[in-house]
Design a protein around this motif. Sequence first.
Motif, PDB file in Angstrom:
ATOM      1  N   LEU A 121       0.837  -1.201   0.000  1.00  0.00           N
ATOM      2  CA  LEU A 121       0.000   0.000   0.000  1.00  0.00           C
ATOM      3  C   LEU A 121       0.874   1.254   0.000  1.00  0.00           C
ATOM      4  O   LEU A 121       0.658   2.169  -0.802  1.00  0.00           O
ATOM      5  N   ARG A 122       1.882   1.288   0.871  1.00  0.00           N
ATOM      6  CA  ARG A 122       2.791   2.451   0.925  1.00  0.00           C
ATOM      7  C   ARG A 122       3.522   2.633  -0.399  1.00  0.00           C
ATOM      8  O   ARG A 122       3.683   3.749  -0.886  1.00  0.00           O
ATOM      9  N   HIS A 123       3.985   1.525  -0.981  1.00  0.00           N
ATOM     10  CA  HIS A 123       4.753   1.578  -2.227  1.00  0.00           C
ATOM     11  C   HIS A 123       3.914   2.076  -3.405  1.00  0.00           C
ATOM     12  O   HIS A 123       4.457   2.573  -4.400  1.00  0.00           O
ATOM     13  N   ALA A 124       2.598   1.966  -3.317  1.00  0.00           N
ATOM     14  CA  ALA A 124       1.709   2.380  -4.410  1.00  0.00           C
ATOM     15  C   ALA A 124       1.430   3.883  -4.409  1.00  0.00           C
ATOM     16  O   ALA A 124       0.805   4.394  -5.338  1.00  0.00           O
ATOM     17  N   GLN A 125       1.907   4.603  -3.419  1.00  0.00           N
ATOM     18  CA  GLN A 125       1.648   6.053  -3.337  1.00  0.00           C
ATOM     19  C   GLN A 125       2.401   6.824  -4.404  1.00  0.00           C
ATOM     20  O   GLN A 125       3.487   6.422  -4.778  1.00  0.00           O
ATOM     21  N   PRO A 126       1.835   7.923  -4.848  1.00  0.00           N
ATOM     22  CA  PRO A 126       0.518   8.426  -4.499  1.00  0.00           C
ATOM     23  C   PRO A 126      -0.562   7.615  -5.196  1.00  0.00           C
ATOM     24  O   PRO A 126      -0.403   7.194  -6.345  1.00  0.00           O
TER      25      PRO A 126
END
Length: 169
Positions: A121-126
């Motif tokens: 989830l964090r890696h998919a930001q933004p």
Amino acid sequence: MLIRVRTRSGLVAVSAAFRRLGPALLLALASACTVTPPPRPLLIIPPQAINSTTLDDYRAQVAKRIVERNPSRVLRGSPQAMLRSLVVVSFTVNREGQVVKSSVYRTNGDDDAETTALATLRHAQPLPAPPPRLLNSVGQIELFEDWLFNDDGKFQLRTLASPQAQNYN
């Protein structure tokens, strides 16, 4: 015919007919009353909501971004019949698509799967910016997504998942 009844406060005259009919009269009056609920308000769909992005559409955009940004961790094909783990993540996205808060909402205690879900989830930001009409009063939206893990540690997101296998091979 009047009947006098002695009470602590003195004598009271009560009609014998009223005494016999009193309960029946009260019941008749009560049953004649009806309670009519207020009319339901009409659901009015604002014009800007027609042909605009819905919450489901936005969830699908977010899921696609997570998959696109984490291709080596994504399961291709159908998830196995008995999943290794299911991790439900709650996360809040601001109007710019940044995840401002995330946490494991539900899990079976698989620490590696939990870590992978939060990391991907964090890696998919933004993330894609949410449509303004979906934002709350502080300009954020809270979402939930399910990470479905196979034994090899690869996952699919429930929003985009293939049908699960039916056989235990």
